[in-house]
Enzyme design. Sequence first.
Site, PDB file in Angstrom:
ATOM      1  N   PRO A 166       0.826  -1.219   0.000  1.00  0.00           N
ATOM      2  CA  PRO A 166       0.000   0.000   0.000  1.00  0.00           C
ATOM      3  C   PRO A 166       0.855   1.262   0.000  1.00  0.00           C
ATOM      4  O   PRO A 166       1.798   1.382   0.776  1.00  0.00           O
ATOM      5  CB  PRO A 166      -0.798  -0.113   1.303  1.00  0.00           C
ATOM      6  CG  PRO A 166       0.004  -1.009   2.183  1.00  0.00           C
ATOM      7  CD  PRO A 166       0.666  -1.980   1.248  1.00  0.00           C
ATOM      8  N   GLN A 188      -5.710  -1.407   2.920  1.00  0.00           N
ATOM      9  CA  GLN A 188      -4.861  -0.977   4.044  1.00  0.00           C
ATOM     10  C   GLN A 188      -5.578   0.097   4.846  1.00  0.00           C
ATOM     11  O   GLN A 188      -6.053   1.090   4.302  1.00  0.00           O
ATOM     12  CB  GLN A 188      -3.531  -0.438   3.511  1.00  0.00           C
ATOM     13  CG  GLN A 188      -2.622   0.155   4.577  1.00  0.00           C
ATOM     14  CD  GLN A 188      -2.731   1.676   4.692  1.00  0.00           C
ATOM     15  OE1 GLN A 188      -3.047   2.344   3.719  1.00  0.00           O
ATOM     16  NE2 GLN A 188      -2.484   2.208   5.870  1.00  0.00           N
ATOM     17  N   THR A 248      -1.970  -0.807   9.300  1.00  0.00           N
ATOM     18  CA  THR A 248      -0.589  -0.311   9.398  1.00  0.00           C
ATOM     19  C   THR A 248      -0.360   0.275  10.788  1.00  0.00           C
ATOM     20  O   THR A 248      -1.121   1.138  11.239  1.00  0.00           O
ATOM     21  CB  THR A 248      -0.331   0.765   8.320  1.00  0.00           C
ATOM     22  OG1 THR A 248      -0.503   0.150   7.040  1.00  0.00           O
ATOM     23  CG2 THR A 248       1.075   1.331   8.419  1.00  0.00           C
ATOM     24  N   SER A 300       8.298  -4.906   8.154  1.00  0.00           N
ATOM     25  CA  SER A 300       8.490  -3.727   7.297  1.00  0.00           C
ATOM     26  C   SER A 300       8.903  -2.554   8.161  1.00  0.00           C
ATOM     27  O   SER A 300       8.458  -2.431   9.309  1.00  0.00           O
ATOM     28  CB  SER A 300       7.155  -3.393   6.608  1.00  0.00           C
ATOM     29  OG  SER A 300       7.134  -2.069   6.112  1.00  0.00           O
ATOM     30  N   HIS A 318       8.416   0.439   6.697  1.00  0.00           N
ATOM     31  CA  HIS A 318       7.716   1.466   5.913  1.00  0.00           C
ATOM     32  C   HIS A 318       8.663   2.061   4.848  1.00  0.00           C
ATOM     33  O   HIS A 318       8.598   3.242   4.516  1.00  0.00           O
ATOM     34  CB  HIS A 318       7.216   2.578   6.855  1.00  0.00           C
ATOM     35  CG  HIS A 318       5.898   3.179   6.462  1.00  0.00           C
ATOM     36  ND1 HIS A 318       4.724   2.914   7.119  1.00  0.00           N
ATOM     37  CD2 HIS A 318       5.571   4.074   5.486  1.00  0.00           C
ATOM     38  CE1 HIS A 318       3.745   3.617   6.582  1.00  0.00           C
ATOM     39  NE2 HIS A 318       4.224   4.321   5.582  1.00  0.00           N
ATOM     40  N   ARG A 370      10.643   5.286   5.764  1.00  0.00           N
ATOM     41  CA  ARG A 370       9.958   6.591   5.764  1.00  0.00           C
ATOM     42  C   ARG A 370       9.500   7.015   7.146  1.00  0.00           C
ATOM     43  O   ARG A 370       8.965   8.096   7.321  1.00  0.00           O
ATOM     44  CB  ARG A 370       8.727   6.513   4.833  1.00  0.00           C
ATOM     45  CG  ARG A 370       9.080   6.242   3.411  1.00  0.00           C
ATOM     46  CD  ARG A 370       7.862   5.835   2.600  1.00  0.00           C
ATOM     47  NE  ARG A 370       6.997   6.949   2.238  1.00  0.00           N
ATOM     48  CZ  ARG A 370       7.201   7.745   1.199  1.00  0.00           C
ATOM     49  NH1 ARG A 370       8.258   7.568   0.439  1.00  0.00           N
ATOM     50  NH2 ARG A 370       6.353   8.715   0.920  1.00  0.00           N
ATOM     51  N   ASP A 392       8.240  -6.411   3.397  1.00  0.00           N
ATOM     52  CA  ASP A 392       8.533  -5.368   2.410  1.00  0.00           C
ATOM     53  C   ASP A 392       9.600  -4.438   2.950  1.00  0.00           C
ATOM     54  O   ASP A 392       9.899  -4.463   4.141  1.00  0.00           O
ATOM     55  CB  ASP A 392       7.275  -4.577   2.007  1.00  0.00           C
ATOM     56  CG  ASP A 392       6.819  -3.570   3.053  1.00  0.00           C
ATOM     57  OD1 ASP A 392       7.608  -2.703   3.466  1.00  0.00           O
ATOM     58  OD2 ASP A 392       5.639  -3.627   3.443  1.00  0.00           O
ATOM     59  N   ILE A 442      12.994  -4.076  -1.611  1.00  0.00           N
ATOM     60  CA  ILE A 442      13.047  -5.091  -2.679  1.00  0.00           C
ATOM     61  C   ILE A 442      13.226  -4.394  -4.036  1.00  0.00           C
ATOM     62  O   ILE A 442      12.387  -3.596  -4.452  1.00  0.00           O
ATOM     63  CB  ILE A 442      11.744  -5.926  -2.701  1.00  0.00           C
ATOM     64  CG1 ILE A 442      11.553  -6.709  -1.393  1.00  0.00           C
ATOM     65  CG2 ILE A 442      11.680  -6.817  -3.946  1.00  0.00           C
ATOM     66  CD1 ILE A 442      12.301  -8.004  -1.290  1.00  0.00           C
ATOM     67  N   ARG A 443      14.316  -4.677  -4.702  1.00  0.00           N
ATOM     68  CA  ARG A 443      14.578  -4.080  -6.020  1.00  0.00           C
ATOM     69  C   ARG A 443      15.000  -5.106  -7.066  1.00  0.00           C
ATOM     70  O   ARG A 443      15.091  -4.792  -8.255  1.00  0.00           O
ATOM     71  CB  ARG A 443      15.711  -3.031  -5.926  1.00  0.00           C
ATOM     72  CG  ARG A 443      15.406  -1.845  -5.037  1.00  0.00           C
ATOM     73  CD  ARG A 443      14.293  -0.969  -5.613  1.00  0.00           C
ATOM     74  NE  ARG A 443      13.974   0.129  -4.723  1.00  0.00           N
ATOM     75  CZ  ARG A 443      13.079   0.072  -3.727  1.00  0.00           C
ATOM     76  NH1 ARG A 443      12.390  -1.040  -3.494  1.00  0.00           N
ATOM     77  NH2 ARG A 443      12.847   1.120  -2.961  1.00  0.00           N
TER      78      ARG A 443
HETATM   79  C1  LIG Z   1       5.087   7.047  -1.680  1.00  0.00           C
HETATM   80  C2  LIG Z   1       4.843   6.046  -0.612  1.00  0.00           C
HETATM   81  C3  LIG Z   1       3.670   6.112   0.125  1.00  0.00           C
HETATM   82  C4  LIG Z   1       3.425   5.169   1.122  1.00  0.00           C
HETATM   83  N1  LIG Z   1       2.219   5.196   1.772  1.00  0.00           N
HETATM   84  C5  LIG Z   1       1.885   4.185   2.631  1.00  0.00           C
HETATM   85  C6  LIG Z   1       0.579   4.114   3.171  1.00  0.00           C
HETATM   86  O1  LIG Z   1      -0.284   4.950   2.917  1.00  0.00           O
HETATM   87  N2  LIG Z   1       0.331   3.074   4.001  1.00  0.00           N
HETATM   88  C7  LIG Z   1       1.259   2.127   4.319  1.00  0.00           C
HETATM   89  O2  LIG Z   1       0.974   1.199   5.072  1.00  0.00           O
HETATM   90  N3  LIG Z   1       2.507   2.184   3.798  1.00  0.00           N
HETATM   91  C8  LIG Z   1       2.833   3.181   2.960  1.00  0.00           C
HETATM   92  N4  LIG Z   1       4.080   3.210   2.394  1.00  0.00           N
HETATM   93  C9  LIG Z   1       5.056   2.167   2.737  1.00  0.00           C
HETATM   94  C10 LIG Z   1       4.945   0.965   1.790  1.00  0.00           C
HETATM   95  O3  LIG Z   1       3.785   0.226   2.005  1.00  0.00           O
HETATM   96  C11 LIG Z   1       6.123   0.000   1.999  1.00  0.00           C
HETATM   97  O4  LIG Z   1       6.253  -0.319   3.351  1.00  0.00           O
HETATM   98  C12 LIG Z   1       7.439   0.545   1.461  1.00  0.00           C
HETATM   99  O5  LIG Z   1       7.250   1.387   0.364  1.00  0.00           O
HETATM  100  C13 LIG Z   1       8.325  -0.597   1.047  1.00  0.00           C
HETATM  101  O6  LIG Z   1       9.558  -0.168   0.675  1.00  0.00           O
HETATM  102  P1  LIG Z   1      10.064   0.008  -0.851  1.00  0.00           P
HETATM  103  O7  LIG Z   1       9.431   1.274  -1.336  1.00  0.00           O
HETATM  104  O8  LIG Z   1      11.515   0.115  -0.625  1.00  0.00           O
HETATM  105  O9  LIG Z   1       9.644  -1.215  -1.634  1.00  0.00           O
HETATM  106  C14 LIG Z   1       4.379   4.173   1.412  1.00  0.00           C
HETATM  107  C15 LIG Z   1       5.560   4.137   0.673  1.00  0.00           C
HETATM  108  C16 LIG Z   1       5.797   5.045  -0.330  1.00  0.00           C
HETATM  109  C17 LIG Z   1       7.064   4.940  -1.121  1.00  0.00           C
END
Ligand SMILES: Cc1cc2nc3c(=O)[nH]c(=O)nc-3n(C[C@H](O)[C@H](O)[C@H](O)COP(=O)(O)O)c2cc1C
Length: 362
Positions: free
Chosen positions: A86, A137, A165, A257, A259, A262, A290, A293-294
Amino acid sequence: MIQARTAPEPDIVNLDELEQQAKQRLDQASYDFVAGGAGSELTLRANREAFQKIAIMPRVFAGIEQVDTSANLLGQRLSMPIYVTPMANHGIVHSSAEVGSALGAKKAGTLFVAPTSSTKTIEEVAIAAKDSPRWFQLYFNKDPDVNRRLLHRAEKAGYSAIVLTVDLPVLGIRDRNVRNSLRLPGEPNQPNAPSERYIVATRNLQSLMSGMKTDLSWDDYELTRKNTSLPVLIKGILSRDDAEEAARRKVPAIIVSNHGGRQLDTGFGAIEALRPIVDQVKGRTKVLFDSGIRRGTDVFKALALGALAVGVGRPVLWGLTLYGADGVAAVLEHLKTELVNVMHLAGTTRLNDISSEYIRNS
Ligand SMILES: Cc1cc2nc3c(=O)[nH]c(=O)nc-3n(C[C@H](O)[C@H](O)[C@H](O)COP(=O)(O)O)c2cc1C
């Protein structure tokens, strides 16, 4: 925001290069919103570096003719053990937004997880993902009515699981968004919001939090479970103790995860948390992963460490930026192709064959 694709066919060498191409197409604030992490971005970088510390140990004479990547994720058949994690506001990179991403996931035969904080509504995404697996989510709101209504809408629209989350009780400090005075498109209208009480994004996204429950606890998990007949997964667990509690409470699946780096900075690469958690829960709850992962090799390593499937984030949005739904499908297919290659070279035919015997921590 970028409106339409220009290139006829998605052409992917690797996902890092795809990011550079997407960067050329996006304005700085949109690119930074997707690419960035919290604080000094140490966790963000650690997510990638941690994968490099894990090596793959291949077996030879495995006699493999065909590799099978099909997966069963909580009762749903997927073409690969890779799904779209998500992410908020896909509309920041492409006008088709979550509808485009959901179509892309469907085309690739895999799962789309629709976010609460979304450019398109729960129902619009469900139509795009018709006959294809989809989860919703949830960001837990302090107004119980908001949660109940979102859960009800998700259930009615045919989503088959809820992903709660839990690593965002408050928003991480994201310097890039502050620097860019980021404003999300479509604000203050967030379509999943039943009213303006809910999410109104502003300058540094702090007011995204205005409706959210900052003192989230296990009681809120139980409440969520009471308010839906769907399975409720937890996303954002890193500690063994939290995983143990989840297993004790019979949470059907947890997502290891951070996130994507972030939220909390100066953390460790999320992949480092996977093995200890898998060992702790011993199959009592399913474990997904997650963050970072690339490559097909990353997918392989996460599966070898015990993940049932992995979520992919930013690369999906790079594909969407450049080619809309086709780009999302191409990103997923690309990862699958790489995974097939790694499985063949490592000597594994099916996902179940991939075990810790095939990896070494350096
Ligand atoms: C632009 C962006 C917005 C995101 N928004 C959410 C969100 O609304 N809810 C959530 O559970 N995770 C959010 N995430 C986290 C992702 O679900 C995930 O944990 C993360 O992107 C995985 O890492 P990766 O981008 O390196 O694959 C967000 C990630 C990105 C990049």
